[in-house]
Design an enzyme around this catalytic site. Structure first.
Site, PDB file in Angstrom:
ATOM      1  N   GLU A  83       5.118  34.931  36.090  1.00 19.66           N
ATOM      2  CA  GLU A  83       4.249  35.820  36.900  1.00 19.66           C
ATOM      3  C   GLU A  83       4.678  35.812  38.580  1.00 19.66           C
ATOM      4  O   GLU A  83       4.900  34.572  39.014  1.00 19.66           O
ATOM      5  CB  GLU A  83       2.755  35.859  36.851  1.00 19.66           C
ATOM      6  CG  GLU A  83       2.344  36.416  35.311  1.00 19.66           C
ATOM      7  CD  GLU A  83       0.978  36.273  34.976  1.00 19.66           C
ATOM      8  OE1 GLU A  83       0.389  37.342  34.390  1.00 19.66           O
ATOM      9  OE2 GLU A  83       0.107  35.525  35.769  1.00 19.66           O
ATOM     10  N   CYS A  97       4.709  36.513  46.197  1.00 20.19           N
ATOM     11  CA  CYS A  97       4.157  35.195  45.797  1.00 20.19           C
ATOM     12  C   CYS A  97       5.017  34.819  44.435  1.00 20.19           C
ATOM     13  O   CYS A  97       4.730  35.564  43.415  1.00 20.19           O
ATOM     14  CB  CYS A  97       2.678  35.374  45.258  1.00 20.19           C
ATOM     15  SG  CYS A  97       1.922  34.171  44.765  1.00 20.19           S
ATOM     16  N   CYS A 104       1.959  25.022  34.435  1.00 23.77           N
ATOM     17  CA  CYS A 104       1.897  24.149  35.340  1.00 23.77           C
ATOM     18  C   CYS A 104       1.328  22.693  34.835  1.00 23.77           C
ATOM     19  O   CYS A 104       0.419  22.781  33.793  1.00 23.77           O
ATOM     20  CB  CYS A 104       0.905  24.536  36.668  1.00 23.77           C
ATOM     21  SG  CYS A 104       0.972  23.282  37.783  1.00 23.77           S
ATOM     22  N   CYS A 108      -5.766  21.329  37.872  1.00 24.79           N
ATOM     23  CA  CYS A 108      -6.618  21.384  38.824  1.00 24.79           C
ATOM     24  C   CYS A 108      -7.749  22.258  38.163  1.00 24.79           C
ATOM     25  O   CYS A 108      -7.711  23.127  37.337  1.00 24.79           O
ATOM     26  CB  CYS A 108      -6.151  22.083  39.858  1.00 24.79           C
ATOM     27  SG  CYS A 108      -4.923  21.230  40.760  1.00 24.79           S
ATOM     28  N   CYS A 111      -8.231  26.134  38.530  1.00 27.28           N
ATOM     29  CA  CYS A 111      -6.970  27.144  38.427  1.00 27.28           C
ATOM     30  C   CYS A 111      -6.585  27.418  37.020  1.00 27.28           C
ATOM     31  O   CYS A 111      -6.720  26.630  36.388  1.00 27.28           O
ATOM     32  CB  CYS A 111      -5.902  26.515  39.243  1.00 27.28           C
ATOM     33  SG  CYS A 111      -4.431  27.313  39.120  1.00 27.28           S
ATOM     34  N   SER A 201      -2.769  22.302  49.483  1.00 23.92           N
ATOM     35  CA  SER A 201      -3.979  22.698  48.935  1.00 23.92           C
ATOM     36  C   SER A 201      -4.781  21.470  48.849  1.00 23.92           C
ATOM     37  O   SER A 201      -4.689  20.545  48.139  1.00 23.92           O
ATOM     38  CB  SER A 201      -3.500  22.936  47.268  1.00 23.92           C
ATOM     39  OG  SER A 201      -2.811  24.243  47.162  1.00 23.92           O
ATOM     40  N   CYS A 319      -4.919  34.466  43.841  1.00 26.65           N
ATOM     41  CA  CYS A 319      -4.755  32.917  43.899  1.00 26.65           C
ATOM     42  C   CYS A 319      -5.396  32.441  42.783  1.00 26.65           C
ATOM     43  O   CYS A 319      -6.820  32.535  42.384  1.00 26.65           O
ATOM     44  CB  CYS A 319      -5.132  32.160  45.111  1.00 26.65           C
ATOM     45  SG  CYS A 319      -4.692  33.035  46.808  1.00 26.65           S
TER      46      CYS A 319
HETATM   47  N1  SAH Z   1       0.766  24.116  42.994  1.00 26.67           N
HETATM   48  C1  SAH Z   1       0.909  24.519  44.210  1.00 26.67           C
HETATM   49  C2  SAH Z   1       1.400  26.186  44.390  1.00 26.67           C
HETATM   50  C3  SAH Z   1       0.211  26.947  43.717  1.00 26.67           C
HETATM   51  S1  SAH Z   1      -0.578  27.632  45.341  1.00 26.67           S
HETATM   52  C4  SAH Z   1      -0.298  24.291  44.820  1.00 26.67           C
HETATM   53  O1  SAH Z   1      -1.459  24.187  44.060  1.00 26.67           O
HETATM   54  O2  SAH Z   1      -0.549  24.359  46.332  1.00 26.67           O
HETATM   55  C5  SAH Z   1      -2.052  28.467  44.398  1.00 26.67           C
HETATM   56  C6  SAH Z   1      -3.241  28.308  45.570  1.00 26.67           C
HETATM   57  O3  SAH Z   1      -4.396  28.986  44.921  1.00 26.67           O
HETATM   58  C7  SAH Z   1      -3.416  26.884  45.557  1.00 26.67           C
HETATM   59  O4  SAH Z   1      -3.903  26.473  46.643  1.00 26.67           O
HETATM   60  C8  SAH Z   1      -4.458  26.686  44.460  1.00 26.67           C
HETATM   61  O5  SAH Z   1      -5.307  25.589  44.870  1.00 26.67           O
HETATM   62  C9  SAH Z   1      -5.262  27.896  44.834  1.00 26.67           C
HETATM   63  N2  SAH Z   1      -6.285  28.418  43.608  1.00 26.67           N
HETATM   64  C10 SAH Z   1      -6.193  27.889  42.572  1.00 26.67           C
HETATM   65  N3  SAH Z   1      -7.240  28.439  41.764  1.00 26.67           N
HETATM   66  C11 SAH Z   1      -8.043  29.303  42.593  1.00 26.67           C
HETATM   67  C12 SAH Z   1      -9.046  30.098  42.372  1.00 26.67           C
HETATM   68  N4  SAH Z   1      -9.428  30.204  41.159  1.00 26.67           N
HETATM   69  N5  SAH Z   1      -9.600  30.630  43.428  1.00 26.67           N
HETATM   70  C13 SAH Z   1      -8.998  30.806  44.760  1.00 26.67           C
HETATM   71  N6  SAH Z   1      -7.941  29.793  44.815  1.00 26.67           N
HETATM   72  C14 SAH Z   1      -7.246  29.131  43.787  1.00 26.67           C
END
Ligand code: SAH
Length: 326
Positions: A83, A97, A104, A108, A111, A201, A319
């Site tokens: 995506e 983006c 992945c 986390c 996510c 992050s 995100c």
């Molecule tokens: N793996 C990398 C790149 C993905 S960035 C990273 O984690 O940095 C995607 C961003 O969205 C990250 O900061 C992640 O922590 C955040 N994210 C993940 N789940 C989310 C959610 N449910 N609501 C808001 N942000 C979220």
């Protein structure tokens, strides 16, 4: 477009060296296909159309949010979902983006991408083809590697794609790579020459809490990650952007804001608080008031902090929501 395949095909066809550059220039500027490349001989255009797929990704579906955000679900030739999202802002900014992996491997807990099956790293061509998909519709000026996957686990291909982004209109200074804190990748980013922005992050300043919500913290503890970010800052003289997703009752308390402010040197870091986007996890997002209060504490400590504008939530394009669902 697979640029290595383009190169070898042109060589096989006995074409002069400048052809590959001509084809790439058209492609990077948003040409819809080989047929539009009018400074190429017509027979060659036909030959290329048969032998070098114009995109390595097939568009499966596109969704448009009420705020103008567009999410594309694309598929690799071996059927892997990818995506990518185009965000349009009122000031005219067009930000992409992009995904670095299909799915992945990290888990986390907040996510959605972490909950889907991990397929594989994307090639540089597959990363660029996400950007080109949108570039064919309109000009773009920013790229963030904040889609599916952990870019630092696929850094060679991500950097190879970044080298080409200026041809599409996105300078390195307007390109950001976000990481969970994958230290070897942070150090490699610091050692290469492109002035790309690093985003971290972070999500919890306390090691135990961070390990609980981001298991990768057991492998690369926050204290070591911050040391790596500071090395990056020393090498590149560019502020590191910290992402902090606001989870009600989990990481949004007053003491936690104080702890975060104490952990971050305001010369090195700027904080971006992210309202939680629903992903079917057990969390609730912090209220608007709680986010504002948290922001105020950071600022009282001299740390710059902003709240991220939520985009594309109604089409699961925000995100943490990328999971290739119907
Ligand atoms: N793996 C990398 C790149 C993905 S960035 C990273 O984690 O940095 C995607 C961003 O969205 C990250 O900061 C992640 O922590 C955040 N994210 C993940 N789940 C989310 C959610 N449910 N609501 C808001 N942000 C979220």
């Amino acid at each position: 477009m697979d640029l290595a395949l383009l190169q070898s095909t042109l060589a096989e066809l006995g074409q002069p060296d400048f052809r590959a550059r001509q084809v790439w220039e058209w492609t990077a500027r948003g040409a819809p296909g080989y047929a539009a490349m009018t400074n190429l001989p017509a027979a060659l255009r036909g030959e290329l159309a048969e032998r070098v797929p114009f995109s390595s990704l097939a568009l499966e579906r596109e969704a448009r949010a009420s705020d103008g955000t567009v999410k594309a679900l694309l598929r690799t030739h071996d059927g892997r979902p990818v995506e990518a999202v185009l965000m349009r802002y009122r000031d005219g900014r067009r930000s992409l983006c992009l995904s670095s992996q299909s799915g992945c491997p990290l888990t986390c807990t907040f996510c959605a991408t972490g909950a889907m099956r991990f397929a594989r790293n994307l090639t540089a061509g597959e990363i660029l083809d996400q950007a080109l998909h949108f570039r064919r519709g309109e000009g773009v000026d920013h790229v963030v590697f904040m889609g599916m996957g952990e870019p630092m686990m696929n850094l060679d291909h991500v950097l190879e794609a970044c080298r080409r982004l200026p041809d599409l209109g996105v300078t390195h200074r307007r390109t950001a790579i976000s990481t969970v804190g994958w230290i070897p990748g942070i150090d490699r980013l610091a050692a290469q020459d492109m002035p790309i922005r690093l985003a971290l992050s972070l999500h919890a300043a306390d090691e135990a809490l961070r390990s609980q919500i981001m298991p990768v913290n057991d492998r690369y503890p926050l204290a070591d990650v911050l040391a790596a970010c500071e090395r990056h800052y020393a090498a590149k003289h560019r502020q590191v952007f910290v992402e902090y997703v606001m989870l009600a009752g989990v990481n949004d308390r007053y003491e936690q804001a104080v702890q975060l402010a104490q952990a971050l040197d305001p010369r090195v870091y700027k904080v971006n608080l992210i309202p939680y986007n629903p992903t079917g996890s057990a969390y609730d997002g912090s209220s608007r008031e709680a986010i504002a209060a948290f922001q105020a504490v950071l600022e009282e400590h001299g740390l710059r902090a902003t709240v991220r504008l939520t985009r594309g939530r109604d089409i699961d394009a925000a995100c943490g929501q990328l999971a290739a669902k119907a």
